[in-house]
Design a protein around this motif. Sequence first.
Motif, PDB file in Angstrom:
ATOM      1  N   PHE A 136      -6.136  -0.043  -0.276  1.00 27.02           N
ATOM      2  CA  PHE A 136      -5.247  -0.020  -1.444  1.00 27.02           C
ATOM      3  C   PHE A 136      -5.942  -0.609  -2.672  1.00 27.02           C
ATOM      4  CE2 PHE A 136      -1.675  -2.307  -3.713  1.00 27.02           C
ATOM      5  CZ  PHE A 136      -1.110  -1.177  -4.274  1.00 27.02           C
ATOM      6  N   TYR A 137      -6.621  -1.743  -2.497  1.00 28.66           N
ATOM      7  CA  TYR A 137      -7.320  -2.375  -3.618  1.00 28.66           C
ATOM      8  C   TYR A 137      -8.516  -1.541  -4.070  1.00 28.66           C
ATOM      9  CZ  TYR A 137      -4.502  -6.552  -2.784  1.00 28.66           C
ATOM     10  OH  TYR A 137      -3.450  -7.426  -2.633  1.00 28.66           O
ATOM     11  N   TYR A 166       0.815  -1.222   0.000  1.00 30.96           N
ATOM     12  CA  TYR A 166       0.000   0.000   0.000  1.00 30.96           C
ATOM     13  C   TYR A 166       0.845   1.268   0.000  1.00 30.96           C
ATOM     14  CZ  TYR A 166       0.525  -1.967   4.684  1.00 30.96           C
ATOM     15  OH  TYR A 166       1.025  -2.609   5.800  1.00 30.96           O
ATOM     16  N   TYR A 182       1.125   3.557  -3.144  1.00 34.77           N
ATOM     17  CA  TYR A 182       0.076   4.506  -3.543  1.00 34.77           C
ATOM     18  C   TYR A 182      -0.097   5.577  -2.478  1.00 34.77           C
ATOM     19  CZ  TYR A 182      -4.482   6.169  -5.172  1.00 34.77           C
ATOM     20  OH  TYR A 182      -5.517   6.955  -5.620  1.00 34.77           O
ATOM     21  N   ARG A 184      -5.285  -1.907   5.531  1.00 34.34           N
ATOM     22  CA  ARG A 184      -4.613  -1.022   4.584  1.00 34.34           C
ATOM     23  C   ARG A 184      -4.624  -1.609   3.171  1.00 34.34           C
ATOM     24  NH1 ARG A 184       0.829   0.991   7.858  1.00 34.34           N
ATOM     25  NH2 ARG A 184      -0.182   1.375   9.859  1.00 34.34           N
ATOM     26  N   MET A 185      -4.496  -2.919   3.070  1.00 37.94           N
ATOM     27  CA  MET A 185      -4.546  -3.557   1.757  1.00 37.94           C
ATOM     28  C   MET A 185      -5.938  -3.420   1.142  1.00 37.94           C
ATOM     29  SD  MET A 185      -1.542  -4.606   0.936  1.00 37.94           S
ATOM     30  CE  MET A 185      -1.803  -5.757  -0.405  1.00 37.94           C
TER      31      MET A 185
END
Length: 299
Positions: free
Chosen positions: A186-187, A142, A145, A182-183
């Motif tokens: 991010f996705y 993450y 980004y 957090r992932m």
Amino acid sequence: MNEITKAPDHTVVNLQEEYNKTDIQHIIDNLEADLVGLKPVKARIREIAALLLIDRLRKTLGMEAGNPGLHMSFTGSPGTGKTLVALKMADILYKLGYIRKGHLLEVTRDDLVGQYIGHTAPKTKEVLKKAMGGVLFIDEAYYLYKPDNERDYGSEAIEILLQVMENQRDDLVVILAGYKDRMDVFYESNPGLASRIANHVHFPDYSPVELLSIAKMMLEEQQYKLTPEAENILLDYIQIRMEQPLFANARSVKNALDRARMRQANRIFETSADLVLTKTDLVTLLPEDLLKSRLFANR
């Protein structure tokens, strides 16, 4: 155009024999031995391995294969075994012929993203070149980004990564890793990336008892042992440490053991300089080697 040669419908294949040829069971057995707990993770890896094996057998019989997506997402806290499982996954992919080399290249944002205009593309492409034929493991993905920073070059690395994940998926498997919350964000911010991830594996935190087992395995590998009282104190330490910031599961336990071994060495040096030491003296960690931790001093 070349047609796929299909085997007759009565063709038989010995699944166990084909499975044994790949040596996958040896890898999974090692995974069981090396990792305490993590039952859902181990089950998921077995499922992925089974799917890939069946896919390969279908191809050998001239059947349409599902062309399973191989890119993965590993989520969980630090120290839960994500890198180790990624290494095992690389072995499985290699044994089944899905990657040419079977190596794993572990990187972070700093390995991919440059500091100025024109720096990121060659940096990212160099990493991808090294990873080709194997698995690219991007930890804390993450951080690639940063939507709040218009001058950040992480998005450029993501664009290059997207192209390679799509166009060269037969020669590179990408595993993105990090904290689950957090992932997820991010996705959501990168739907193109999310759509290319076929396998999501979540790594739960260890329980205190599981971490104690991990600690004993670590000590055994280094030819150390705990007295029964020291073992109880280590369990107390783990339970307290889990409630504090920056806890990293097995990684934090390893750090605690390293410090305990240093205290043991210092204790032996100060109290036994003129004595003959036994092997037991050298391998045993006593309660005091753990109780001198700042964690207990602050209670």
